[in-house]
Scaffold this motif. Structure first.
Motif, PDB file in Angstrom:
ATOM      1  N   THR A   1       0.810  -1.229   0.000  1.00 19.25           N
ATOM      2  CA  THR A   1       0.000   0.000   0.000  1.00 19.25           C
ATOM      3  C   THR A   1       0.838   1.272   0.000  1.00 19.25           C
ATOM      4  OG1 THR A   1      -0.088  -0.015   2.415  1.00 19.25           O
ATOM      5  CG2 THR A   1      -1.863  -1.162   1.252  1.00 19.25           C
ATOM      6  N   ARG A   2       2.134   1.174   0.468  1.00 19.82           N
ATOM      7  CA  ARG A   2       2.978   2.369   0.630  1.00 19.82           C
ATOM      8  C   ARG A   2       2.312   3.386   1.547  1.00 19.82           C
ATOM      9  NH1 ARG A   2       7.751   0.504  -0.743  1.00 19.82           N
ATOM     10  NH2 ARG A   2       7.882  -0.247  -2.869  1.00 19.82           N
ATOM     11  N   LYS A   3       1.705   2.867   2.608  1.00 20.17           N
ATOM     12  CA  LYS A   3       0.951   3.716   3.521  1.00 20.17           C
ATOM     13  C   LYS A   3       1.320   3.416   4.974  1.00 20.17           C
ATOM     14  CE  LYS A   3      -2.217   5.975   0.976  1.00 20.17           C
ATOM     15  NZ  LYS A   3      -2.521   7.397   1.092  1.00 20.17           N
ATOM     16  N   ASP A   4       0.902   4.305   5.871  1.00 15.28           N
ATOM     17  CA  ASP A   4       0.984   4.072   7.303  1.00 15.28           C
ATOM     18  C   ASP A   4      -0.003   2.964   7.683  1.00 15.28           C
ATOM     19  OD1 ASP A   4      -1.107   6.198   6.670  1.00 15.28           O
ATOM     20  OD2 ASP A   4      -1.654   5.546   8.669  1.00 15.28           O
ATOM     21  N   ALA A   5      -0.031   2.581   8.964  1.00 11.92           N
ATOM     22  CA  ALA A   5      -0.833   1.418   9.367  1.00 11.92           C
ATOM     23  C   ALA A   5      -2.338   1.650   9.172  1.00 11.92           C
ATOM     24  CB  ALA A   5      -0.537   1.064  10.825  1.00 11.92           C
ATOM     25  N   ALA A  65      -7.616  -2.389  12.999  1.00 13.70           N
ATOM     26  CA  ALA A  65      -6.284  -2.972  13.247  1.00 13.70           C
ATOM     27  C   ALA A  65      -5.206  -1.898  13.182  1.00 13.70           C
ATOM     28  CB  ALA A  65      -6.000  -4.069  12.225  1.00 13.70           C
ATOM     29  N   GLY A  66      -5.342  -0.972  12.215  1.00  8.70           N
ATOM     30  CA  GLY A  66      -4.377   0.118  12.091  1.00  8.70           C
ATOM     31  C   GLY A  66      -4.463   1.082  13.256  1.00  8.70           C
ATOM     32  N   TRP A  67      -5.697   1.444  13.629  1.00  4.74           N
ATOM     33  CA  TRP A  67      -5.870   2.376  14.742  1.00  4.74           C
ATOM     34  C   TRP A  67      -5.324   1.798  16.045  1.00  4.74           C
ATOM     35  CZ3 TRP A  67      -6.611   7.292  14.325  1.00  4.74           C
ATOM     36  CH2 TRP A  67      -7.318   7.823  13.244  1.00  4.74           C
ATOM     37  N   VAL A  68      -5.630   0.529  16.292  1.00  2.69           N
ATOM     38  CA  VAL A  68      -5.149  -0.102  17.536  1.00  2.69           C
ATOM     39  C   VAL A  68      -3.622  -0.128  17.556  1.00  2.69           C
ATOM     40  CG1 VAL A  68      -5.074  -2.263  18.840  1.00  2.69           C
ATOM     41  CG2 VAL A  68      -7.230  -1.492  17.834  1.00  2.69           C
ATOM     42  N   SER A  69      -3.012  -0.441  16.420  1.00  4.42           N
ATOM     43  CA  SER A  69      -1.545  -0.531  16.396  1.00  4.42           C
ATOM     44  C   SER A  69      -0.893   0.840  16.556  1.00  4.42           C
ATOM     45  CB  SER A  69      -1.062  -1.220  15.119  1.00  4.42           C
ATOM     46  OG  SER A  69      -1.482  -0.514  13.978  1.00  4.42           O
ATOM     47  N   VAL A  70      -1.458   1.869  15.912  1.00  3.82           N
ATOM     48  CA  VAL A  70      -0.893   3.216  16.079  1.00  3.82           C
ATOM     49  C   VAL A  70      -1.118   3.715  17.510  1.00  3.82           C
ATOM     50  CG1 VAL A  70      -1.076   5.627  15.341  1.00  3.82           C
ATOM     51  CG2 VAL A  70      -1.107   3.809  13.637  1.00  3.82           C
ATOM     52  N   LEU A  83       0.384  10.815  10.490  1.00  2.57           N
ATOM     53  CA  LEU A  83       0.035  12.238  10.295  1.00  2.57           C
ATOM     54  C   LEU A  83       0.441  12.719   8.903  1.00  2.57           C
ATOM     55  CD1 LEU A  83       0.775  14.016  13.716  1.00  2.57           C
ATOM     56  CD2 LEU A  83      -1.407  13.332  12.737  1.00  2.57           C
ATOM     57  N   ILE A  84       1.566  12.236   8.399  1.00  5.29           N
ATOM     58  CA  ILE A  84       2.010  12.640   7.061  1.00  5.29           C
ATOM     59  C   ILE A  84       1.065  12.091   5.993  1.00  5.29           C
ATOM     60  CG2 ILE A  84       3.833  12.369   5.326  1.00  5.29           C
ATOM     61  CD1 ILE A  84       5.872  12.377   7.620  1.00  5.29           C
ATOM     62  N   ASP A  85       0.750  10.788   6.097  1.00  9.17           N
ATOM     63  CA  ASP A  85      -0.058  10.132   5.056  1.00  9.17           C
ATOM     64  C   ASP A  85      -1.531  10.521   5.124  1.00  9.17           C
ATOM     65  OD1 ASP A  85       2.194   8.862   4.188  1.00  9.17           O
ATOM     66  OD2 ASP A  85       1.730   6.933   5.103  1.00  9.17           O
ATOM     67  N   GLU A  86      -2.076  10.528   6.337  1.00 12.72           N
ATOM     68  CA  GLU A  86      -3.532  10.682   6.470  1.00 12.72           C
ATOM     69  C   GLU A  86      -3.969  12.124   6.672  1.00 12.72           C
ATOM     70  OE1 GLU A  86      -5.259   7.864   5.842  1.00 12.72           O
ATOM     71  OE2 GLU A  86      -3.184   7.227   5.502  1.00 12.72           O
ATOM     72  N   ALA A  91       4.878  17.114  12.093  1.00 11.21           N
ATOM     73  CA  ALA A  91       4.342  15.870  12.662  1.00 11.21           C
ATOM     74  C   ALA A  91       5.272  15.318  13.742  1.00 11.21           C
ATOM     75  CB  ALA A  91       4.155  14.840  11.544  1.00 11.21           C
ATOM     76  N   THR A  92       6.574  15.315  13.475  1.00  7.22           N
ATOM     77  CA  THR A  92       7.525  14.745  14.439  1.00  7.22           C
ATOM     78  C   THR A  92       7.578  15.581  15.712  1.00  7.22           C
ATOM     79  OG1 THR A  92       8.852  14.047  12.535  1.00  7.22           O
ATOM     80  CG2 THR A  92       9.861  13.850  14.698  1.00  7.22           C
ATOM     81  N   THR A  93       7.632  16.889  15.558  1.00  8.17           N
ATOM     82  CA  THR A  93       7.708  17.768  16.731  1.00  8.17           C
ATOM     83  C   THR A  93       6.445  17.641  17.572  1.00  8.17           C
ATOM     84  OG1 THR A  93       9.022  19.315  15.418  1.00  8.17           O
ATOM     85  CG2 THR A  93       8.116  20.141  17.485  1.00  8.17           C
ATOM     86  N   PHE A  94       5.299  17.625  16.902  1.00  7.97           N
ATOM     87  CA  PHE A  94       4.032  17.522  17.636  1.00  7.97           C
ATOM     88  C   PHE A  94       3.949  16.207  18.413  1.00  7.97           C
ATOM     89  CE2 PHE A  94      -0.333  15.832  17.638  1.00  7.97           C
ATOM     90  CZ  PHE A  94      -0.957  16.785  18.444  1.00  7.97           C
ATOM     91  N   LEU A  95       4.239  15.097  17.738  1.00 11.31           N
ATOM     92  CA  LEU A  95       4.076  13.791  18.384  1.00 11.31           C
ATOM     93  C   LEU A  95       5.121  13.551  19.470  1.00 11.31           C
ATOM     94  CD1 LEU A  95       3.081  11.698  15.263  1.00 11.31           C
ATOM     95  CD2 LEU A  95       1.706  12.031  17.321  1.00 11.31           C
TER      96      LEU A  95
END
Length: 452
Positions: free
Chosen positions: A72-76, A93-98, A335-338, A346-350
Motif C-alpha cells: 500500500t505504501r501507507k501508514d498502518a 487494526a491500524g488504529w489499535v496498532s498506532v 500524520l504525514i499520510d492521512e 508531525a515529528t515535533t508535535f508527536l
C-alpha cells in the motif's frame, strides 16, 4: 482524505532496512527478559521451543505486516483504508496498532531515561567504593525522584525527535547504520568479557543446558508470548517500515535475518550478563531488578567494572533508542499520510505529545504514587498493561485474521513472488491463516489471566 504528496521515501539499501527493522525489534526486553526466562524455563529446551514459536508465529506475522506496508505504501491506518475502503472495519487494526505505538512510546521513553541516568552514573563512577545495598538503593532513589526522571525522559525524547525528523534515509536509516553496529560492538565486548569470566561455565549451563522437565505449559506460553512481543509486531512499526521497502526486496529472507539478529542479540546479552553475575556469587534475576540493581553491584566488584558499566548502559540506551524511533516513526507516518502534515511538524508535535503523556509515568512512583487509575495499578503500570497485554495482541490477531482470510485476490502472494520467495507462500499462508491467529488468541487470553 487524500493529499498530493512527494513520492514515498524508500530505504537507500537493504542493510539500512535490516538494521532499522532489527533495531526496532531489539529493545530492553532482549536484554533484561529473554535470557532470564530462557534460563528459568529449561535453558536449551526453552530456546528450541522459542525458535519454533518464532518460525510459526512471529515470522509469519512480521512478513504479513511488511506485505501490507509495501503493497500500500501507507501508514498502518491508511494501509487498511486503501485495501478495504475508508469505512472498513479492518482499519481498526491500524488504529489499535498506532494507538499502542503512541502509548508505549510515551512510557518507554521514561524507562529509556533510566538507562541514560545509569550511563551518567557510570561515567561519574557512582558505583565504585559503595556497598551493594547503597547501589541497589540508587534505583529506588531514582524512582522517587520525579524531576530527575522527567529530565532524562525529555532528553531521550529529544534524541528520538532529532533522528526521526531527519526522515527515512537521512534520519532513521543513517542513525540505524551507526547505532546498531556500535550496539553489536559493545555487546561483543561484554560477551567476550562474560566468556572469559570465572562464571562462564555456569552462565552457559544456565542459558543452554537443556532441561525438558522444566518445560511446562506455562513456559511454553512464555515462549509463545515472547516470540510475538520481541519482534515489534502489532505496533504499526513493521507496516510503516515495510512501506519504505523496495519492491524487489525478498520479504522472507529479510524477515528471517531480522528475527535471527533479534534472537542472536538476546542470547549474546545473556552470555554477557549471567557469567559475571554467577562469578560474584549473585542470583540471576530479570527486569529492572537485574539491570538497575544486580548488574551495577556486579560491575562494582569486578576488575574493569568502571568501563564495563559505561559500555553496558550505553548498550541499553542504544537498544531503547533504536526501538523508540520506530514507534515514533509509525505515528509520524500516520500524520504525514492521512493528515497531510509535513515531517517536521508531525515529528515535533508527536514527540512533544508523547513527552507530556509520559509525565504521569515519570511521576508514578513519587508525586503521583497514590494515583491508581486502573485497579491498584499506578499510571505507568496501567499504561503498560493496556498496551502490552491487550492492544498489541488484539492488533496482531486482527492483522493475521485479515491477511489469512480476508485479503482478497493474490496481492499478498505477489508481494512474496516479487522478491523471489514465492516458494514459501504455501507454508506461510498456512501459518498466517491457521496457526498465527490461534497462537495470538492464546497469548491474549493468557495475558487476560484466563490460564491462571
Amino acid at each position: 482524505m487524500s493529499h498530493a504528496k512527494a513520492p514515498r521515501a524508500q530505504w537507500a539499501s537493504r542493510l539500512g532496512f535490516i538494521l532499522a527493522a532489527a533495531g526496532s525489534a531489539v529493545g530492553l526486553g532482549n536484554i533484561w527478559k529473554f535470557p532470564y526466562i530462557a534460563g528459568e524455563n529449561g535453558g536449551g529446551a526453552f530456546v528450541l521451543v522459542y525458535l519454533v514459536c518464532i518460525a510459526m508465529v512471529g515470522l509469519p506475522i512480521m512478513m504479513a505486516e511488511f506485505m501490507i506496508g509495501r503493497h500500500t505504501r501507507k501508514d498502518a491506518v491508511g494501509a487498511f483504508r486503501q485495501l478495504e475502503g475508508a469505512r472498513s472495519f479492518w482499519q481498526v487494526a491500524g488504529w489499535v496498532s498506532v494507538g499502542a505505538a503512541f502509548i508505549i512510546c510515551s512510557y518507554y521513553s521514561v524507562v529509556a531515561g533510566w538507562t541514560l541516568d545509569y550511563v551518567f552514573r557510570s561515567v561519574m563512577g557512582s558505583f565504585a567504593g559503595v556497598s551493594p545495598e547503597e547501589i541497589e538503593g540508587m534505583f529506588g532513589g531514582l524512582l522517587a525522584n520525579g524531576p530527575r526522571q522527567i529530565l532524562w525522559h525529555f532528553l531521550f525524547m529529544a534524541m528520538c525527535l532529532g533522528i526521526v525528523i531527519g526522515g527515512v534515509q537521512k534520519g532513521i536509516e543513517r542513525w540505524s547504520k551507526i547505532l546498531m553496529p556500535v550496539l553489536l560492538f559493545l555487546l561483543f565486548l561484554l560477551f567476550m568479557n562474560g566468556m572469559f569470566s570465572p562464571g562462564a561455565r555456569e552462565g552457559l549451563a544456565f542459558m543452554f543446558e537443556p532441561d525438558f522437565s522444566k518445560l511446562t505449559g506455562a513456559s511454553i506460553l512464555e515462549a509463545l508470548g515472547h516470540s510475538f512481543f520481541t519482534l515489534s509486531l502489532g505496533m504499526a512499526a513493521m507496516i510503516t517500515y515495510g512501506s519504505y521497502m523496495a519492491k524487489n526486496e525478498d520479504l522472507f529472507a529479510s524477515s528471517l535475518r531480522i528475527a535471527l539478529l533479534d534472537t542472536g542479540i538476546a542470547l549474546m546479552a545473556g552470555l554477557a550478563i549471567f557469567p559475571i553475575v554467577f562469578a560474584v556469587g549473585m542470583a540471576p534475576a530479570a527486569g529492572p531488578g537485574l539491570i538497575f540493581k544486580t548488574i551495577p553491584v556486579v560491575f562494582s566488584q569486578i576488575p574493569g567494572g568502571f568501563i564495563l558499566a559505561i559500555l553496558f548502559f550505553l548498550l541499553l540506551a542504544f537498544a531503547a533508542l533504536t526501538s523508540n524511533i520506530s514507534l515514533l516513526e509509525s505515528q509520524v507516518a500516520f500524520l504525514i499520510d492521512e493528515k497531510g502534515w509535513g515531517r517536521k511538524r508531525a515529528t515535533t508535535f508527536l514527540a512533544g505529545l508523547a513527552f507530556v503523556v509520559g509525565l504521569p509515568s515519570a511521576l508514578s512512583y513519587n508525586a503521583l504514587g497514590d494515583w491508581t487509575p486502573l485497579g491498584d495499578l499506578a499510571f505507568f503500570d496501567a499504561a503498560d498493561l493496556i498496551a502490552s497485554n491487550y492492544l498489541l495482541p488484539i492488533s496482531g490477531l486482527l492483522i493475521s485474521i485479515y491477511v489469512g482470510w480476508f485479503w482478497s485476490g493474490s496481492e499478498e502472494k505477489e508481494e512474496l513472488v516479487a522478491g523471489g520467495a514465492g516458494w514459501v507462500y504455501p507454508l506461510w499462508h498456512f501459518m498466517i491463516r491457521y496457526v498465527a491467529p490461534l497462537a495470538v488468541l492464546v497469548i491474549l487470553l493468557n495475558k487476560a489471566g484466563l490460564f491462571g
